[in-house]
Design an enzyme around this catalytic site. Structure first.
Site, PDB file in Angstrom:
ATOM      1  CG  HIS A 121      -1.728   1.187   1.160  1.00 47.72           C
ATOM      2  ND1 HIS A 121      -3.059   1.318   0.546  1.00 47.72           N
ATOM      3  CD2 HIS A 121      -1.825   2.334   1.912  1.00 47.72           C
ATOM      4  CE1 HIS A 121      -3.617   2.517   0.851  1.00 47.72           C
ATOM      5  NE2 HIS A 121      -2.975   3.180   1.708  1.00 47.72           N
ATOM      6  CB  SER A 122       1.122   4.321   0.221  1.00 48.54           C
ATOM      7  OG  SER A 122       1.452   5.700   0.080  1.00 48.54           O
ATOM      8  CG  LEU A 123       7.314   2.924   1.049  1.00 49.87           C
ATOM      9  CD1 LEU A 123       8.461   3.430  -0.059  1.00 49.87           C
ATOM     10  CD2 LEU A 123       7.837   3.291   2.466  1.00 49.87           C
ATOM     11  CB  SER A 173      -3.188  -1.236  -1.968  1.00 52.46           C
ATOM     12  OG  SER A 173      -4.252  -0.517  -1.152  1.00 52.46           O
TER      13      SER A 173
END
Length: 236
Positions: free
Chosen positions: A80-82, A108
Site C-alpha cells: 500500500h502506497s510506499l 494499493s
C-alpha cells in the site's frame, strides 16, 4: 486437485511496520497465508538503520521473502502506497532472477510507478513535515500526538518518506504476472485514473477494484482485501 497455498508478502506504507499485517493473520482465509514483511527501523528491527533507497530495500527484502515462503512456494505481493512501490520492484527482481513462484502483484493506494511524486515533505521542519505526511497519507497516527513518540518514530518516518519521494522506476519492461490495483472508493489522494495506469506495467491480465473507504481503506477492510486475493487466479 489440491490447491497450492499462496503466501501473500505484505509491504507496509510509510511509517508502518509488520505489526499492521500481523492483524491480518487472524483473518481466516484458508487459501492465503499472510507473510508480513518487516522493514528496518521499527518494532523488533528498531535498532536497524532504515532504508532511504528503494534499491537497498529490494536487495535485502527479496531473498527474505523467498526464504520465508519456502522452496517452490507460490508467492503474491501486496503493498500500500510506499509498499506498492516496494512490491512492484520486488516483483521485477523476482522476474529478473527467474523465480518460478511469483503469481500476482497487488498494489494499493498508489499511482503507477512511473508517475513519481511531485509534492515533497523531505527536509521540512518537524511540524511541517508531519503535516505534509498527514496530507499525503490521508490520516494522522495517534502516536504523533505524543511528543516522546514523535521523537522516537520521526527518523524512520523521514527515511520512509525520503525513500518514496526519491523513487524512480528502475525500468519500463512490463511484468508478465497479473496485476491488481486496489483503491478506496473515496480516496482523495490517488484517483481512479492514476490507479488504472498500473495496467501499463504488465503484459498479463490487469484488474482494478475499489473497496469502501478512503486512502487508508485497508485499516477497516482487511477481510475484503484478503478475499480479493483468495478470489484471484493466484489461488487457482
Amino acid at each position: 486437485m489440491v490447491t497450492q497455498k499462496l503466501f501473500l508478502a505484505c509491504l507496509p506504507f510509510a511509517g508502518g511496520g509488520a505489526a499492521f499485517f500481523r492483524e491480518w493473520e487472524k483473518t481466516d482465509i484458508p487459501k492465503v497465508t499472510v507473510l508480513p514483511v518487516q522493514l528496518p527501523g521499527r518494532e523488533e528491527r528498531f535498532l536497524d538503520e532504515p532504508f532511504t533507497q528503494v534499491s537497498d530495500a529490494v536487495a535485502e527484502l527479496t531473498p527474505k521473502i523467498v526464504s520465508a515462503a519456502g522452496e517452490g512456494a507460490a508467492i503474491a505481493l501486496f503493498g500500500h502506497s510506499l509498499g506498492a512501490v516496494l512490491a512492484y520492484e520486488i516483483a521485477r527482481e523476482l522476474e529478473r532472477t527467474g523465480h518460478p513462484g511469483l503469481r500476482h502483484l497487488f498494489v494499493s493506494g498508489s499511482p503507477a510507478p512511473h508517475d513519481g511524486r511531485t509534492e515533497r515533505a523531505t527536509g521540512l521542519p518537524d511540524e511541517e513535515f508531519l503535516a505534509g505526511v498527514q496530507r499525503f497519507a490521508g490520516y494522522r497516527h495517534e502516536a504523533f500526538d505524543d511528543p516522546d513518540m514523535v521523537e522516537v518514530l520521526l527518523p524512520t518516518l523521514r527515511a520512509d518518506v525520503e525513500m518514496h519521494e526519491n523513487y524512480r522506476a528502475t525500468g519500463t519492461e512490463p511484468l508478465s504476472v497479473p496485476v491488481t490495483a486496489l483503491r478506496g472508493e473515496h480516496d482523495e489522494l490517488v484517483s481512479r485514473e492514476q490507479a488504472e495506469q498500473w495496467a501499463e506495467v504488465t503484459r498479463g491480465p490487469f484488474t482494478y477494484q475499489e473497496l469502501p473507504g478512503g486512502h487508508m481503506y485497508l485499516v477497516d477492510e482487511a477481510e475484503r482485501v484478503l478475499r480479493t486475493v483468495a478470489g484471484s487466479p493466484a489461488c487457482d
